[in-house]
Design a protein around this motif. Sequence first.
Motif, PDB file in Angstrom:
ATOM      1  N   GLY A  45      -3.778   6.042  -5.790  1.00 44.80           N
ATOM      2  CA  GLY A  45      -4.805   6.814  -5.102  1.00 44.80           C
ATOM      3  C   GLY A  45      -4.452   8.285  -4.956  1.00 44.80           C
ATOM      4  N   GLY A  72      -0.101   3.172  -3.139  1.00 47.72           N
ATOM      5  CA  GLY A  72      -0.781   4.407  -2.767  1.00 47.72           C
ATOM      6  C   GLY A  72      -0.621   5.500  -3.805  1.00 47.72           C
ATOM      7  N   HIS A 131      -2.938   5.338   7.363  1.00 53.92           N
ATOM      8  CA  HIS A 131      -4.386   5.106   7.289  1.00 53.92           C
ATOM      9  C   HIS A 131      -4.693   3.607   7.183  1.00 53.92           C
ATOM     10  N   ILE A 190       0.822  -1.219   0.000  1.00 53.67           N
ATOM     11  CA  ILE A 190       0.000   0.000   0.000  1.00 53.67           C
ATOM     12  C   ILE A 190       0.858   1.272   0.000  1.00 53.67           C
ATOM     13  N   TRP A 240      -0.158   9.976   3.435  1.00 53.60           N
ATOM     14  CA  TRP A 240      -1.302   9.686   4.307  1.00 53.60           C
ATOM     15  C   TRP A 240      -1.710   8.212   4.223  1.00 53.60           C
ATOM     16  N   THR A 241      -1.538   7.594   3.051  1.00 55.67           N
ATOM     17  CA  THR A 241      -2.063   6.243   2.799  1.00 55.67           C
ATOM     18  C   THR A 241      -1.524   5.174   3.764  1.00 55.67           C
ATOM     19  N   ILE A 283      -1.536  12.825  -0.111  1.00 58.73           N
ATOM     20  CA  ILE A 283      -2.299  11.557  -0.140  1.00 58.73           C
ATOM     21  C   ILE A 283      -1.348  10.361  -0.072  1.00 58.73           C
TER      22      ILE A 283
END
Lengths: 314, 56
Positions: free
Chosen positions: A161, A158, A194, A154, A190-191, A187
């Motif tokens: 995204g 990421g 999260h 991820i 942040w991924t 983002i």
Amino acid sequence: MSFATDGDAIARSQAGYSTAEPRDFLALLKPRVMSLVVFTALAGLLIAPNHVHPVVAVASLLAIAVGAGASGALNMWYDADIDALMTRTKTRPVPAGRVTPTEALAFGLILAVMSTLTLGVVANLLAGALLAFTILFYAIVYTMWLKRSTPQNIVIGGAAGALPPVVAYAAATGTIGVESLVLFAIIFIWTPPHFWALALVKSDEYGRAGVPMMPNVKGPARTRLEILLYTLVLAPVGALPWLMGFASAAYGVVAVVGGAAMLACAASVYRVREGDAANRIAMRMFFVSIFYLFALFAALVVENSLPPLLAIWK
Amino acid sequence: MAGPDNSFVPRALTEQELRSRRARNIAVGLAIGALVALFYAVTIVKLGPGILRTPL
């Protein structure tokens, strides 16, 4: 008169008969992810220095949304086997048997081609190419390769995204501006905290499905440390739009307060490691991170779409 | 190696199959209609209404 054939789902699909409802195809688009993509793309569009005609803006956002939906459909096609093993995903249309894998694949491919061509024609070729790259990155690099092979899945994945604001900015300007790259960075960084907050709680499910998430591979302690480290980077990066002068002081307040809340959550996740309290705090981190990202982009959207307010804030 | 089973026995569609097919058809029709409207609007915006007054 219509005829169909008996047999398995694939045979029915080949014969042209299906019991899939439109809502099943809508579910393939991952509407909740799509709404986040539209929201972040809208921010990318609004921070662009030049005016974009509203019709072109709406058409561009629609194409980006459909492109994101295509990524979701291709992801659900490929991941149906592991989706069937997790409670969070086993009711998705393919593992639940409401849509055949062939239908999901065809749906995803058609939408991917249509959305990239539409954005290329409506906006410009750079935006269309970036959208195509985003879809391919999510479907091939993340879904088919990284997701099942590395705990960094991820982190690298990421990027897919994080690209929608860059695509939207390119649709408006024909270039990749530093402002859009800052939104990408927010983002992107942040991924991991999260998703790892969720993975801490759902590690059993990921383990059962054989998905090498960070808590399963490196352990919860290392995951908690990485969540804290990423959040330490995220908090100042979240304030960059204000520090670089393309967002107002009001955005700065949101970013600083939100960043402090994220850091407080990450510190709690790092500190509390046992029992129900640990799970509760990890889930709080998960939801606070959603609210944090929403608040940052909402601030950008509001101040760029309401010029009178902007004048007051600045 | 066993190949695909092609011994299909035709049968009438069930009520559920007919209902879901009709719903899908309506959804596809609406999507195509929306796409036509979108391309029309974008064309007018990008080329302007002057395109309709171009001398032949």
